[in-house]
Design an enzyme around this catalytic site. Structure first.
Site, PDB file in Angstrom:
ATOM      1  N   HIS A   1       0.675 -11.448   2.046  1.00 63.72           N
ATOM      2  CA  HIS A   1      -0.406 -10.725   1.359  1.00 63.72           C
ATOM      3  C   HIS A   1      -1.123 -11.587   0.308  1.00 63.72           C
ATOM      4  CE1 HIS A   1      -1.617  -6.336   0.253  1.00 63.72           C
ATOM      5  NE2 HIS A   1      -2.636  -7.151   0.130  1.00 63.72           N
TER       6      HIS A   1
ATOM      7  N   TYR B   1       0.821  -1.215   0.000  1.00 64.64           N
ATOM      8  CA  TYR B   1       0.000   0.000   0.000  1.00 64.64           C
ATOM      9  C   TYR B   1       0.856   1.268   0.000  1.00 64.64           C
ATOM     10  CZ  TYR B   1      -3.734  -3.201   1.634  1.00 64.64           C
ATOM     11  OH  TYR B   1      -4.618  -4.238   1.780  1.00 64.64           O
TER      12      TYR B   1
HETATM   13  N1  LIG Z   1      -5.724  -8.670   1.718  1.00 67.19           N
HETATM   14  C1  LIG Z   1      -6.004  -8.102   0.573  1.00 67.19           C
HETATM   15  O1  LIG Z   1      -5.576  -8.557  -0.501  1.00 67.19           O
HETATM   16  C2  LIG Z   1      -6.864  -6.870   0.558  1.00 67.19           C
HETATM   17  C3  LIG Z   1      -7.441  -6.452  -0.651  1.00 67.19           C
HETATM   18  C4  LIG Z   1      -8.217  -5.304  -0.623  1.00 67.19           C
HETATM   19  C5  LIG Z   1      -8.420  -4.599   0.562  1.00 67.19           C
HETATM   20  N2  LIG Z   1      -7.844  -5.027   1.719  1.00 67.19           N
HETATM   21  C6  LIG Z   1      -8.043  -4.297   3.006  1.00 67.19           C
HETATM   22  O2  LIG Z   1      -9.425  -4.198   3.308  1.00 67.19           O
HETATM   23  C7  LIG Z   1      -9.815  -2.835   3.448  1.00 67.19           C
HETATM   24  C8  LIG Z   1     -11.237  -2.637   2.955  1.00 67.19           C
HETATM   25  O3  LIG Z   1     -11.432  -3.168   1.658  1.00 67.19           O
HETATM   26  P1  LIG Z   1     -11.746  -2.299   0.369  1.00 67.19           P
HETATM   27  O4  LIG Z   1     -11.475  -0.871   0.663  1.00 67.19           O
HETATM   28  O5  LIG Z   1     -11.045  -2.904  -0.776  1.00 67.19           O
HETATM   29  O6  LIG Z   1     -13.293  -2.514   0.105  1.00 67.19           O
HETATM   30  P2  LIG Z   1     -14.656  -2.052   0.777  1.00 67.19           P
HETATM   31  O7  LIG Z   1     -14.497  -1.851   2.236  1.00 67.19           O
HETATM   32  O8  LIG Z   1     -15.691  -2.991   0.280  1.00 67.19           O
HETATM   33  O9  LIG Z   1     -14.966  -0.680   0.030  1.00 67.19           O
HETATM   34  C9  LIG Z   1     -14.489   0.562   0.413  1.00 67.19           C
HETATM   35  C10 LIG Z   1     -15.389   1.589  -0.286  1.00 67.19           C
HETATM   36  O10 LIG Z   1     -16.713   1.456   0.261  1.00 67.19           O
HETATM   37  C11 LIG Z   1     -17.222   2.726   0.567  1.00 67.19           C
HETATM   38  N3  LIG Z   1     -17.957   2.627   1.842  1.00 67.19           N
HETATM   39  C12 LIG Z   1     -17.479   2.171   3.025  1.00 67.19           C
HETATM   40  N4  LIG Z   1     -18.424   2.240   3.974  1.00 67.19           N
HETATM   41  C13 LIG Z   1     -19.527   2.742   3.382  1.00 67.19           C
HETATM   42  C14 LIG Z   1     -20.829   3.061   3.851  1.00 67.19           C
HETATM   43  N5  LIG Z   1     -21.171   2.866   5.115  1.00 67.19           N
HETATM   44  N6  LIG Z   1     -21.727   3.571   2.959  1.00 67.19           N
HETATM   45  C15 LIG Z   1     -21.363   3.772   1.668  1.00 67.19           C
HETATM   46  N7  LIG Z   1     -20.147   3.501   1.160  1.00 67.19           N
HETATM   47  C16 LIG Z   1     -19.227   2.997   2.015  1.00 67.19           C
HETATM   48  C17 LIG Z   1     -16.047   3.651   0.723  1.00 67.19           C
HETATM   49  O11 LIG Z   1     -16.388   4.897   0.153  1.00 67.19           O
HETATM   50  P3  LIG Z   1     -16.363   6.262   1.043  1.00 67.19           P
HETATM   51  O12 LIG Z   1     -14.932   6.553   1.279  1.00 67.19           O
HETATM   52  O13 LIG Z   1     -17.030   7.217   0.124  1.00 67.19           O
HETATM   53  O14 LIG Z   1     -17.151   5.987   2.295  1.00 67.19           O
HETATM   54  C18 LIG Z   1     -14.927   2.993  -0.081  1.00 67.19           C
HETATM   55  O15 LIG Z   1     -14.792   3.580  -1.345  1.00 67.19           O
HETATM   56  C19 LIG Z   1      -8.739  -2.067   2.678  1.00 67.19           C
HETATM   57  O16 LIG Z   1      -8.657  -0.730   3.104  1.00 67.19           O
HETATM   58  C20 LIG Z   1      -7.502  -2.875   2.973  1.00 67.19           C
HETATM   59  O17 LIG Z   1      -6.952  -2.525   4.231  1.00 67.19           O
HETATM   60  C21 LIG Z   1      -7.083  -6.164   1.727  1.00 67.19           C
END
Ligand SMILES: NC(=O)c1ccc[n+]([C@@H]2O[C@H](COP(=O)([O-])OP(=O)(O)OC[C@H]3O[C@@H](n4cnc5c(N)ncnc54)[C@H](OP(=O)(O)O)[C@@H]3O)[C@@H](O)[C@H]2O)c1
Length: 272
Positions: free
Chosen positions: A102, A44
């Site tokens: 990862h 990241y």
């Molecule tokens: N291990 C891996 O390979 C891997 C892969 C991907 C991610 N991750 C980790 O998991 C975390 C979360 O996953 P992600 O960010 O990919 O996906 P996610 O949580 O499904 O999606 C994040 C998006 O959802 C929106 N959101 C969040 N809460 C909301 C709500 N209550 N209402 C409306 N929209 C909402 C956010 O927009 P707004 O900012 O506009 O609220 C953001 O753009 C990452 O930050 C990372 O640390 C790990």
């Protein structure tokens, strides 16, 4: 007890793809709301900024659960431990609470990196170790390679994707899942069911989705840039979804909407 099942760490805050003031603001809001588990990764490029945001939050180090993940490019005997030490220097901690691999390696041979993880753990660089993006078969194999318990397999987990094979492997192996892409990066909101169920509980669609994940026994990683969403994503401990509503949401997993598809990155495996 598995660290991610401790009450204050079940609702983790993810930091991808946050940087700069957006990251500082989001982490400080998350701390103010009550989050104590934070997820970063070498890939990241924000480990130092995450460490800085946490250090300036005023919360004692012992009250935090900091997770970072090793980039598969560092899965060699020469690079592995130096990369972990560089992560610790960046985050400004003596050890992380959880260190994850990862991705599985591109060649599918999971043993070398897992053995290096065990060394990192034995040297005290990580309180606990785990994996991410492993298939059910890899979870079973991993269990035969390392002695130290693997505290999680962090995977894509939301109600639009059937992860029942991984849940079965989690019960069988004792390697619990934790979630990412918990709201399928917004895709869940295209389905009216969550808002409809939410009306009965006085909760938002997102809160219904996140509560469903927790009731599946899967600790969360959520991410938002918006203070209102950061707060409401955390406020999910004061209600319980009924069996009927859990079943109605379960039915949506047949949708088969996957964010991270095989072939997107060299490491993405053939999913179950
Ligand atoms: N291990 C891996 O390979 C891997 C892969 C991907 C991610 N991750 C980790 O998991 C975390 C979360 O996953 P992600 O960010 O990919 O996906 P996610 O949580 O499904 O999606 C994040 C998006 O959802 C929106 N959101 C969040 N809460 C909301 C709500 N209550 N209402 C409306 N929209 C909402 C956010 O927009 P707004 O900012 O506009 O609220 C953001 O753009 C990452 O930050 C990372 O640390 C790990």
């Amino acid at each position: 007890m598995n660290i991610y099942f401790q009450k204050s760490f079940q609702r983790g805050f993810g930091t991808y793809p946050l940087k700069g003031s957006e990251l500082q603001d989001a982490v400080h809001t998350a701390i103010a709301v009550g989050y104590r588990a934070f997820d970063t990764a070498q890939m990241y490029g924000n480990e130092a900024e995450t460490g800085e945001a946490l250090a300036s939050s005023g919360v004692a180090r012992d009250d935090l659960c900091i997770t970072t993940k090793i980039d598969p490019d560092n899965y060699t005997a020469e690079k592995f431990l130096p990369s972990v030490e560089a992560s610790l220097r960046a985050i400004k901690v003596d050890r992380v609470d959880v260190l994850l691999l990862h991705w599985p390696p591109a060649d599918g041979d999971i043993a070398p990196a897992l053995r290096l993880m065990q060394t990192a753990h034995d040297k005290g660089l990580a309180g606990a170790i785990g994996v991410s993006n492993y298939t059910a078969g890899m979870m079973r194999e991993a269990r035969t390679i390392v002695d130290v318990p693997l505290v999680t397999n962090q995977v894509e987990f939301h109600p639009l994707l059937d992860q029942s094979k991984l849940l079965a492997a989690a019960s069988e192996t004792g390697i619990p899942l934790s979630s990412y892409a918990s709201v399928a990066r917004g895709e869940v909101f295209k389905h009216g069911l969550f808002a409809e169920i939410g009306e009965a509980y006085g909760k938002s669609a997102a809160q219904i989705v996140l509560r469903w994940i927790l009731q599946k026994g899967v600790p969360l990683n959520t991410m938002s840039t918006k203070a209102a969403n950061i707060r409401s994503n955390f406020e999910i401990m004061d209600f319980t979804l009924s069996f009927v509503d859990m079943d109605r949401i379960d039915a949506l997993t047949a949708t088969g909407h996957r964010i991270i598809k095989t072939g997107m990155l060299p490491w993405v495996p053939e999913w179950d």
